[in-house]
Design an enzyme around this catalytic site. Structure first.
Site, PDB file in Angstrom:
ATOM      1  N   LYS A 187       0.922  -1.165  -0.159  1.00 51.87           N
ATOM      2  CA  LYS A 187      -0.238   0.056   0.093  1.00 51.87           C
ATOM      3  C   LYS A 187       0.884   1.700   0.041  1.00 51.87           C
ATOM      4  CE  LYS A 187      -3.399   3.219   1.721  1.00 51.87           C
ATOM      5  NZ  LYS A 187      -4.272   3.449   0.673  1.00 51.87           N
ATOM      6  N   LYS A 262       0.360  11.969   5.229  1.00 45.57           N
ATOM      7  CA  LYS A 262       0.439  10.744   6.226  1.00 45.57           C
ATOM      8  C   LYS A 262       1.431   9.558   5.518  1.00 45.57           C
ATOM      9  CE  LYS A 262      -2.347   7.264   8.014  1.00 45.57           C
ATOM     10  NZ  LYS A 262      -3.334   6.672   8.182  1.00 45.57           N
TER      11      LYS A 262
HETATM   12  P1  NAD Z   1     -11.590   8.472   9.621  1.00 47.51           P
HETATM   13  O1  NAD Z   1     -10.534   9.279  10.259  1.00 47.51           O
HETATM   14  O2  NAD Z   1     -12.715   9.218   9.192  1.00 47.51           O
HETATM   15  O3  NAD Z   1     -12.213   7.527   9.838  1.00 47.51           O
HETATM   16  C1  NAD Z   1     -11.539   7.149  11.454  1.00 47.51           C
HETATM   17  C2  NAD Z   1     -12.447   6.212  12.399  1.00 47.51           C
HETATM   18  O4  NAD Z   1     -12.302   5.950  13.935  1.00 47.51           O
HETATM   19  C3  NAD Z   1     -13.636   7.648  13.234  1.00 47.51           C
HETATM   20  O5  NAD Z   1     -14.805   7.211  13.227  1.00 47.51           O
HETATM   21  C4  NAD Z   1     -12.958   7.507  14.570  1.00 47.51           C
HETATM   22  O6  NAD Z   1     -14.040   7.882  15.600  1.00 47.51           O
HETATM   23  C5  NAD Z   1     -12.365   5.708  14.679  1.00 47.51           C
HETATM   24  N1  NAD Z   1     -11.148   5.913  16.400  1.00 47.51           N
HETATM   25  C6  NAD Z   1     -10.286   6.813  16.145  1.00 47.51           C
HETATM   26  N2  NAD Z   1     -10.009   5.644  17.652  1.00 47.51           N
HETATM   27  C7  NAD Z   1     -10.519   4.775  17.283  1.00 47.51           C
HETATM   28  C8  NAD Z   1     -10.612   4.186  18.602  1.00 47.51           C
HETATM   29  N3  NAD Z   1      -9.548   4.529  20.281  1.00 47.51           N
HETATM   30  N4  NAD Z   1     -12.008   3.531  19.073  1.00 47.51           N
HETATM   31  C9  NAD Z   1     -12.868   3.103  17.790  1.00 47.51           C
HETATM   32  N5  NAD Z   1     -13.128   3.807  17.441  1.00 47.51           N
HETATM   33  C10 NAD Z   1     -12.082   5.109  17.389  1.00 47.51           C
HETATM   34  O7  NAD Z   1     -10.953   7.740   8.645  1.00 47.51           O
HETATM   35  P2  NAD Z   1     -11.152   7.259   6.908  1.00 47.51           P
HETATM   36  O8  NAD Z   1     -10.544   7.631   6.326  1.00 47.51           O
HETATM   37  O9  NAD Z   1     -12.316   6.432   6.971  1.00 47.51           O
HETATM   38  O10 NAD Z   1      -9.273   6.453   6.988  1.00 47.51           O
HETATM   39  C11 NAD Z   1      -9.226   5.385   8.123  1.00 47.51           C
HETATM   40  C12 NAD Z   1      -7.870   4.456   7.111  1.00 47.51           C
HETATM   41  O11 NAD Z   1      -7.883   3.938   5.801  1.00 47.51           O
HETATM   42  C13 NAD Z   1      -6.739   5.029   7.846  1.00 47.51           C
HETATM   43  O12 NAD Z   1      -5.860   4.833   7.714  1.00 47.51           O
HETATM   44  C14 NAD Z   1      -6.532   5.686   6.226  1.00 47.51           C
HETATM   45  O13 NAD Z   1      -4.417   6.222   5.966  1.00 47.51           O
HETATM   46  C15 NAD Z   1      -7.155   4.982   5.648  1.00 47.51           C
HETATM   47  N6  NAD Z   1      -7.422   4.774   4.702  1.00 47.51           N
HETATM   48  C16 NAD Z   1      -8.370   5.980   3.782  1.00 47.51           C
HETATM   49  C17 NAD Z   1      -8.843   6.966   2.777  1.00 47.51           C
HETATM   50  C18 NAD Z   1      -9.888   7.430   2.155  1.00 47.51           C
HETATM   51  O14 NAD Z   1      -9.888   8.684   1.351  1.00 47.51           O
HETATM   52  N7  NAD Z   1     -10.106   8.568   3.166  1.00 47.51           N
HETATM   53  C19 NAD Z   1      -8.660   5.828   1.662  1.00 47.51           C
HETATM   54  C20 NAD Z   1      -7.540   5.189   2.030  1.00 47.51           C
HETATM   55  C21 NAD Z   1      -7.188   4.227   3.420  1.00 47.51           C
END
Ligand code: NAD
Length: 319
Positions: A187, A262
């Protein structure tokens, strides 16, 4: 469906990616399979429970999700969140007995943290299996169920067929990458390349346009020539060239520049650990760092580097 599918599934982290992914499981799993969810944000729990009242149950901690499910997915922002959810304290996944359970972390985090979690689980619960399985395809892909999973396991992993059926409910491609933490290495290598191409494409368009070329001509040239690449073809950084590209919608609905920063930082850590000479890395990281801090670019699709570098977005008006 086999007996395994009748086992309950857990999902922790219901953010931009996790909410639609868990939603697909709730919609597509057979009636007898329940989805147990947890997030620290109560409104997200309320939202998914309201959407799937028969199928989804909100839990009060990661531990409760782990207690009630046989296969658990996590989708969290960074390594520190994954570590906290899996290992830290009485409310963590590992505070419950996860023997024989499958744990799949879809978060994009550093390989060292992922291996630390895996080793801890292996030591405490030898019959449990933990996998890194980061995804690609963005929020729109998560909503449409078209994301790709880069799975940190071998092609002949005994749990893969069992997991495959669940992963196929959330995404289109599942690529086993060879072993633990290699899903993350895949990734981060992908996003490093994608990020570098976005900068190079932005520079090349800017240079050509400043020399007098119409960006639509450059688009055709890059597509026909040796520079052909997906960023120019489908995510063209210049607004108004490719209508479906985020740039043509004000750089919205794409992969946010802060997330690229990031992932780029994580990729540079990986390069250091692996001993690869990424000569473009420092310039790339600095560009995404500064673009993330630039209020004209923050929260927008990462191809906004064209704006950050001073590219002409009003070329249609000017021509
Ligand atoms: P986001 O911040 O929208 O969602 C993360 C969620 O995790 C939030 O709802 C938060 O409240 C929850 N969270 C945090 N700490 C927690 C805990 N201790 N217990 C329970 N829940 C907890 O992030 P996202 O955009 O959904 O991304 C998630 C992952 O996927 C990241 O690592 C990101 O790099 C990766 N990603 C994101 C995308 C994108 O386009 N957004 C694409 C590919 C990969």
């Amino acid at each position: 469906m086999g007996s395994v599918d009748a086992n309950h599934v857990g999902f922790i982290g219901l953010g931009a990616m996790g909410l639609p992914m868990a939603g697909h499981l709730a919609t597509k799993l057979p009636a007898e399979t329940h989805v147990y969810v947890f997030d620290v944000v109560q409104t997200l729990l309320d939202q998914i429970c309201k959407q799937h009242p028969e199928k989804v149950t909100a839990c009060s901690s990661a531990r409760e999700v782990a207690e009630r499910s046989q296969i658990i997915f996590t989708m969290l922002p960074e390594g520190r969140h994954s570590k906290a959810v899996y290992l830290d304290g009485p409310d963590s996944i590992c505070a419950s007995d996860v023997s024989n359970k499958l744990l799949v972390d879809c978060s994009t985090i550093d390989a060292a943290t992922s291996l630390e979690v895996k080793d801890h689980i292996k030591e405490k619960y030898p019959s449990a299996s933990f996998y890194d399985a980061p995804v690609s395809g963005g929020v729109v892909g998560a909503q449409k169920g078209t994301i790709a999973f880069f799975f940190g396991c071998r092609e002949d992993d005994e749990n893969l067929p069992r997991l495959m059926r669940l992963l196929e409910m959330m995404g289109k491609q599942i690529i086993p990458c060879g072993g633990p933490s290699l899903g993350l290495a895949a990734k981060l290598s992908n996003n490093y390349l994608s990020g570098i191409i976005a900068i190079a494409a932005s520079e090349a368009y800017d240079m050509g346009m400043r020399s007098g070329l119409d960006p639509r001509t450059l688009y055709k040239v890059f597509s026909a020539g040796t520079a052909q690449n997906t960023i120019s073809d489908r995510f063209c950084p210049v607004p108004g060239v490719y209508p479906e590209a985020p740039s043509s919608r004000g750089y919205t609905n794409g992969f946010k520049v802060q997330l690229m920063k990031k992932d780029f930082g994580l990729a540079m850590e990986l390069a250091k650990q692996a001993g690869s000479r990424n000569v473009l890395g420092a310039a790339g990281l600095e560009t995404y760092q500064k673009a993330s801090e630039d209020e004209r670019c923050r929260d927008l699709d990462n191809r906004v580097v064209f704006r950050y570098l001073g590219g002409n977005e009003d070329w249609q008006k000017d021509s």
